[in-house]
Design a protein around this motif. Structure first.
Motif, PDB file in Angstrom:
ATOM      1  N   GLY A 218      35.158  -8.077 -30.487  1.00  0.00           N
ATOM      2  CA  GLY A 218      36.251  -8.394 -31.416  1.00  0.00           C
ATOM      3  C   GLY A 218      35.768  -9.177 -32.623  1.00  0.00           C
ATOM      4  N   ALA A 219      34.479  -9.489 -32.661  1.00  0.00           N
ATOM      5  CA  ALA A 219      33.968 -10.343 -33.744  1.00  0.00           C
ATOM      6  C   ALA A 219      32.444 -10.278 -33.770  1.00  0.00           C
ATOM      7  N   GLY A 220      31.885 -10.663 -34.904  1.00  0.00           N
ATOM      8  CA  GLY A 220      30.449 -10.946 -34.987  1.00  0.00           C
ATOM      9  C   GLY A 220      29.535  -9.731 -34.975  1.00  0.00           C
ATOM     10  N   PHE A 221      28.314  -9.927 -34.507  1.00  0.00           N
ATOM     11  CA  PHE A 221      27.310  -8.868 -34.581  1.00  0.00           C
ATOM     12  C   PHE A 221      26.580  -8.624 -33.266  1.00  0.00           C
ATOM     13  N   PHE A 222      27.081  -9.214 -32.167  1.00  0.00           N
ATOM     14  CA  PHE A 222      26.460  -8.940 -30.870  1.00  0.00           C
ATOM     15  C   PHE A 222      27.237  -7.845 -30.149  1.00  0.00           C
TER      16      PHE A 222
ATOM     17  N   ALA B 180      15.587  -5.364 -27.190  1.00  0.00           N
ATOM     18  CA  ALA B 180      16.890  -5.933 -26.811  1.00  0.00           C
ATOM     19  C   ALA B 180      16.649  -6.952 -25.697  1.00  0.00           C
ATOM     20  N   VAL B 181      17.644  -7.810 -25.439  1.00  0.00           N
ATOM     21  CA  VAL B 181      17.449  -8.907 -24.480  1.00  0.00           C
ATOM     22  C   VAL B 181      18.181  -8.601 -23.169  1.00  0.00           C
ATOM     23  N   PRO B 182      17.484  -8.703 -22.015  1.00  0.00           N
ATOM     24  CA  PRO B 182      18.157  -8.468 -20.736  1.00  0.00           C
ATOM     25  C   PRO B 182      19.332  -9.429 -20.543  1.00  0.00           C
ATOM     26  N   GLY B 183      20.419  -8.901 -20.001  1.00  0.00           N
ATOM     27  CA  GLY B 183      21.620  -9.718 -19.795  1.00  0.00           C
ATOM     28  C   GLY B 183      21.407 -10.861 -18.830  1.00  0.00           C
TER      29      GLY B 183
ATOM     30  N   SER C  75      21.554  -7.504 -30.874  1.00  0.00           N
ATOM     31  CA  SER C  75      22.025  -8.228 -32.048  1.00  0.00           C
ATOM     32  C   SER C  75      21.901  -7.299 -33.254  1.00  0.00           C
ATOM     33  N   LEU C  76      23.043  -6.922 -33.827  1.00  0.00           N
ATOM     34  CA  LEU C  76      23.021  -5.895 -34.887  1.00  0.00           C
ATOM     35  C   LEU C  76      22.768  -6.554 -36.249  1.00  0.00           C
ATOM     36  N   THR C  77      21.651  -7.243 -36.321  1.00  0.00           N
ATOM     37  CA  THR C  77      21.296  -7.937 -37.566  1.00  0.00           C
ATOM     38  C   THR C  77      20.205  -7.159 -38.299  1.00  0.00           C
ATOM     39  N   GLN C  78      20.398  -5.850 -38.350  1.00  0.00           N
ATOM     40  CA  GLN C  78      19.536  -4.921 -39.103  1.00  0.00           C
ATOM     41  C   GLN C  78      20.474  -4.061 -39.936  1.00  0.00           C
TER      42      GLN C  78
END
Ligand SMILES: Cc1ncc(COP(=O)(O)O)c(C=O)c1O
Length: 399
Positions: free
Chosen positions: A332-336, A363-366, A378-381
């Motif tokens: 609902g928010a942000g980039f994760f 990617a980082v294991p949960g 993290s969709l910072t690309q």
């Protein structure tokens, strides 16, 4: 001279082993690049905002630096500049629909600094801190720093806390509950009903045991909520012993400039709380938030990075994964985003992430966030890289 080693304290060694999954993965990516310089790796590991701060920030900084009045760069009241706190108190009284006095606002070194100050004020050795899964991994070392005990509560399939388990986790030693909505890593915004239930459970616990449990509402993503997300009331409205943490690391793209603040509810004794926060900031050595960044805030308060860019990336990524058969709840928010580990990998998040690394996605294991059945991206690309990453993930599970 001979090298000295063995000097690191036991406490520091203990803290360095906690919450380090993101850094470990990031390092794994760097190592893979060194081993193979031609590797085209899409790094979705760190939550480092890639959208540049809005242009108004640089302009405000220049205007401030051109101000020839003296005294702006000195030590100050640890809680921050009075005019900044007054400005924020008026804005927050409006946006959160509660009464916030300037004396309830404490300027901090990012959200991290605000959490540390609140914990320093509240926690004794042996105090219990309830942390809902999935959680921001730094909560573990923050809690351990004060010799407090982290008590984890499982989440349901929508990444919301299991409320029955929450109620059972409360003891007379529980001092604090960490609420992080919008959530890192899941991007989930807790519903009004969930927040009300958390508050109600704490009221019941207080009535039964006399123990007052505080809520720390950690909200660095509050201003990155997508327009389509259903608005939720502030926890300040729903419960008395609430501490709200905000920062501008993500919504203004200023993570390295370290500016945030802590606000507590008017029901907590205001002078006593303010004095305790001043002392905590002093004792922990943060002393006060960066002066220049404090002065920037009132000049740019209504502005933020273009959240529609983050929303576009999130929509595209989730849709490609969904069509490819991977369950990926839309944040609902942000980039994760926090997709579920595909069945083929039998819930093994680490195996899935190491296969992704070979396919060119980091990617980082949960499990680093307490939920091994998922992974954090993290969709910072930029959007092309985000699309490419999603397609690589889908291709991997098809082979
Ligand atoms: C949930 C959460 N809390 C706190 C922080 C720390 O934020 P800041 O950079 O403002 O200290 C982060 C940063 O990623 C976060 O995701």
């Amino acid at each position: 001279m001979a090298r000295i080693s063995g000097h690191i304290s036991q406490k520091c060694l203990q803290l360095s082993g906690m919450g380090s999954e993101i850094r470990r993965v990031f390092q794994e990516g760097l190592d893979a690049k060194i081993a193979n310089p031609n590797l085209d790796l899409i790094d979705l590991s760190l939550g480092n905002p890639d959208l540049e701060p809005p242009a108004e920030i640089a302009k405000s900084i220049q205007d401030i630096l051109n101000d020839s009045n003296k005294g702006w760069h000195r030590y100050m009241d640890n809680s921050g500049f009075a005019f900044v706190r007054e400005f924020l108190s008026k804005e927050l009284s409006k946006s959160e629909c509660v009464n916030v006095l300037p004396q309830q606002v404490f300027m901090t070194v990012g959200a991290a600094g605000a959490i540390q100050i609140a914990m320093r004020v509240l926690l004794d050795a042996g105090s219990e801190v309830v942390i809902f899964k999935p959680f921001f991994s730094e909560y573990a070392p923050y809690t351990a720093q004060f010799d407090a005990k982290a008590v984890y509560v499982e989440c349901d399939e929508n990444y919301l806390p299991q409320l029955e388990s929450f109620e059972k986790a409360l003891t007379t030693k529980t001092k604090l509950v960490m609420v992080n909505s919008p959530n890192n890593p899941s991007g989930v915004v807790y519903s009004k009903e969930t927040l009300e239930s958390i508050a109600e459970i704490l009221r019941r616990h207080r009535k039964k045991t006399g123990n007052i449990v505080h809520i720390l509402s950690d909200e660095p993503y509050a201003r990155l909520i997508f327009p389509s997300t259903i608005p939720v009331p502030s926890l300040l409205q729903l419960y008395d012993a609430v501490w709200m943490v905000r920062s501008h690391s993500k919504d203004l793209g200023l993570a390295g400039e370290r500016i945030g603040y802590l606000v507590w509810n008017e029901f907590l004794n205001v002078p006593e709380t303010l004095a305790a926060c001043r002392n905590a900031a002093r004792a922990m050595g943060f002393v006060n938030a960066p002066a220049l960044m404090q002065r920037v805030l009132p000049l740019v308060y209504g502005i933020k990075v273009d959240i529609s860019e983050y929303e576009k990336r999130v929509n595209l990524f989730c849709e490609i994964l969904r069509l490819g058969g991977i369950e990926c709840p839309k944040p609902g928010a942000g980039f994760f985003v926090f997709p579920k580990v595909p069945v083929r990998f039998k819930g093994d998040d680490k195996l899935f992430c190491s296969s992704l690394l070979k396919a060119g996605v980091l990617a980082v294991p949960g499990s680093g966030f307490g939920v091994p059945g998922s992974i954090r991206c993290s969709l910072t690309q930029n959007i092309q890289r985000v699309e490419d990453a999603a397609k690589r993930i889908v291709r991997l599970i098809r082979v």
